[in-house]
Motif scaffolding. Structure first.
Motif, mmCIF file in Angstrom:
data_model
loop_
_atom_site.group_PDB
_atom_site.id
_atom_site.type_symbol
_atom_site.label_atom_id
_atom_site.label_comp_id
_atom_site.label_asym_id
_atom_site.label_seq_id
_atom_site.Cartn_x
_atom_site.Cartn_y
_atom_site.Cartn_z
ATOM 1 N N GLY A 244 8.433 11.583 5.646
ATOM 2 C CA GLY A 244 8.630 12.320 4.406
ATOM 3 C C GLY A 244 7.749 11.737 3.308
ATOM 4 N N HIS A 245 7.289 12.581 2.396
ATOM 5 C CA HIS A 245 6.494 12.127 1.247
ATOM 6 C C HIS A 245 6.822 13.022 0.061
ATOM 7 C CE1 HIS A 245 3.990 9.337 3.466
ATOM 8 N NE2 HIS A 245 3.823 10.242 4.407
ATOM 9 N N ASP A 246 6.518 12.523 -1.143
ATOM 10 C CA ASP A 246 6.688 13.354 -2.337
ATOM 11 C C ASP A 246 5.963 14.694 -2.168
ATOM 12 O OD1 ASP A 246 8.270 11.598 -4.021
ATOM 13 O OD2 ASP A 246 6.503 10.321 -4.142
ATOM 14 N N PHE B 21 0.790 -1.227 0.000
ATOM 15 C CA PHE B 21 0.000 0.000 0.000
ATOM 16 C C PHE B 21 0.825 1.282 0.000
ATOM 17 C CE2 PHE B 21 -2.248 -3.499 1.902
ATOM 18 C CZ PHE B 21 -3.473 -3.466 1.258
ATOM 19 N N ASP B 22 2.006 1.236 0.579
ATOM 20 C CA ASP B 22 2.851 2.425 0.683
ATOM 21 C C ASP B 22 3.206 2.887 -0.731
ATOM 22 O OD1 ASP B 22 4.826 4.315 1.021
ATOM 23 O OD2 ASP B 22 6.138 3.052 2.250
ATOM 24 N N GLY B 23 2.609 3.986 -1.151
ATOM 25 C CA GLY B 23 2.881 4.515 -2.483
ATOM 26 C C GLY B 23 1.858 4.081 -3.516
ATOM 27 N N ALA B 24 1.720 2.763 -3.680
ATOM 28 C CA ALA B 24 0.800 2.245 -4.712
ATOM 29 C C ALA B 24 -0.624 2.746 -4.494
ATOM 30 C CB ALA B 24 0.841 0.715 -4.710
HETATM 31 ZN ZN LIG Z 1 5.331 6.151 0.553
#
Ligand SMILES: [Zn+2]
Length: 416
Positions: A362-364, A98-101
């Protein structure tokens, strides 16, 4: 059941879940996680699938030199910058599904839902996949959203090397995803990122939605403590200048500062090297790293002062020398008021239990916020666990986050 106004759209939660599970097969691990490192053949396979799905949904996909992908569903008003929804498709070596996707595929699900209802927006909607968010193969993390926002140069990003000496630039060319577009040239009207919380707060409070108002301030330190190496047998206790004992007291001080500056403070020593690291030698030198975070930069400065005073006092009392440097200071991020309000309104109109919060990680979105109005949406993940193969977010939570993303995007893009 809360009555949902007709103006609200709901995504197809089952379709979103099916897409998440299909994507998770690429790089699937035995323990149910995902290993999909940046610019590997698996990354290419994930990008191919994402691009195919976007094209099947009527989008045009543009790719910049670092492999950032922008899939565009056109709007009515070509003069408006697009409303972008995205996150990342790379993972940690022992990452989850799930992280990102979730943020990327929820963006795609938003487009599919708009198609299904034949809704035209004024601004275009774009789905974005940012390259190398995790930074596990190529450090630092958030490399390509950082380059997009001007935090790093493109040359710097391309020259990041993995442990085998292969660079991000050559590996992106190898998998065919170093595109023709200039990095940062593609302007966005707004950016929304849906992500799992990666912490325990939403689950504990039984909330389905986190309205993320910003990211916390951070300071990273490096400390070197120098005492004197000595034989563990003949050296009496009162004659020792033990660098590890002094460092241990400093680690205690770091932890105490974290507890004292509640609410909001995080204080961690996660890395420590002992020299010479031999069982019968009193340690002569210790190196360790400190990670301090707080939503308020002024409080972070007070934590900084406390660390310097207490570490110096420990050094003096222990007869050791201390070299303490702050090597990185990142001020807090405050997301855009209108974007936050779009998220807040969508959650409220959908009748979803929500709370406002600050991102601990942190994230985009933290970097993209420097280039475009930005906000984030969090959904709970089981036991707050992430960067772990056991990472899990329920279909209900994923769908709720996607509904908020979709309706917030509609509010920003304008619909007929
Ligand atoms: Zn992420």
């Amino acid at each position: 059941v809360t009555a949902v106004s007709e103006a609200l759209l709901k995504c197809d939660g089952e379709r979103l879940w099916a897409s998440l599970m299909r994507m998770a097969k690429i790089g699937a691990t035995e323990k149910g996680g995902v290993c999909r490192l940046t610019a590997t053949d698996l990354d290419r396979e994930a990008r191919d699938l994402f691009a195919r799905w976007c094209e099947e949904a009527g989008c045009t996909v543009k790719i910049d030199r670092l492999g950032n992908m922008f899939a565009r569903r056109p709007g009515r008003d070509a003069s408006r910058f697009p409303i972008a929804l995205g996150s990342h498709l790379d993972s940690q070596p022992t990452g989850g599904k799930f992280d990102g996707a979730l943020g990327v595929l929820a963006g795609l699900e938003a487009v599919r839902t708009l198609n299904h209802h034949n809704i035209e927006t004024a601004a275009a909607i774009e789905v974005v996949n940012w390259t190398n968010e995790e930074g596990s193969r190529f450090a630092p993390p958030m490399t390509s959203s950082g380059a997009y926002a001007g935090v790093f140069t493109v040359d710097y990003a391309e020259s990041r090397a993995d442990t085998d000496g292969r660079t991000l630039g050559e590996e992106m060319r190898r998998i065919g995803y170093a595109g023709p577009e200039d990095v940062g040239a593609h302007r966005l009207g707004a950016y929304l990122e849906l992500h799992i919380e990666q912490g325990p707060v939403l689950e504990a409070e039984r909330k389905l939605v986190g309205i993320v108002t910003g990211g916390q301030a951070q300071r990273w330190y490096e400390a070197t403590v120098v005492g004197q190496e000595a034989h563990a047998g003949p050296t009496p206790m009162d004659r020792r200048r033990d660098a590890l004992v002094a460092a241990a007291r400093m680690v205690e001080a770091v932890n105490a500062i974290g507890h004292e500056f509640q609410p909001g403070a995080c204080a961690t020593v996660g890395h420590l090297q002992v020299h010479p690291n031999s069982r019968n030698v009193v340690p002569g030198r210790v190196f360790f790293a400190v990670d301090f975070r707080h939503p308020d930069d002024a409080v972070l400065s007070e934590m900084d002062t406390a660390l310097r005073e207490r570490a110096a006092a420990v050094a003096a009392a222990s007869g050791v020398a201390l070299d303490l440097d702050c090597i990185w200071h990142c001020p807090p991020t405050r997301f855009d008021a209108e974007c936050i309000d779009a998220v807040r309104s969508a959650a409220r109109d959908l009748g979803l239990p929500a709370r406002e919060m600050i991102s601990g990680a942190g994230h985009d979105a933290i970097y993209v916020a420097k280039a475009a109005p930005t906000a984030m949406i969090f959904v709970p993940c089981r036991d707050g666990i992430s960067h772990n193969e056991a990472e899990y977010a329920s279909p209900e939570a994923c769908a709720a986050g996607c509904d908020v993303l979709l309706n917030a995007a509609l509010r920003l893009a304008g619909r007929d």
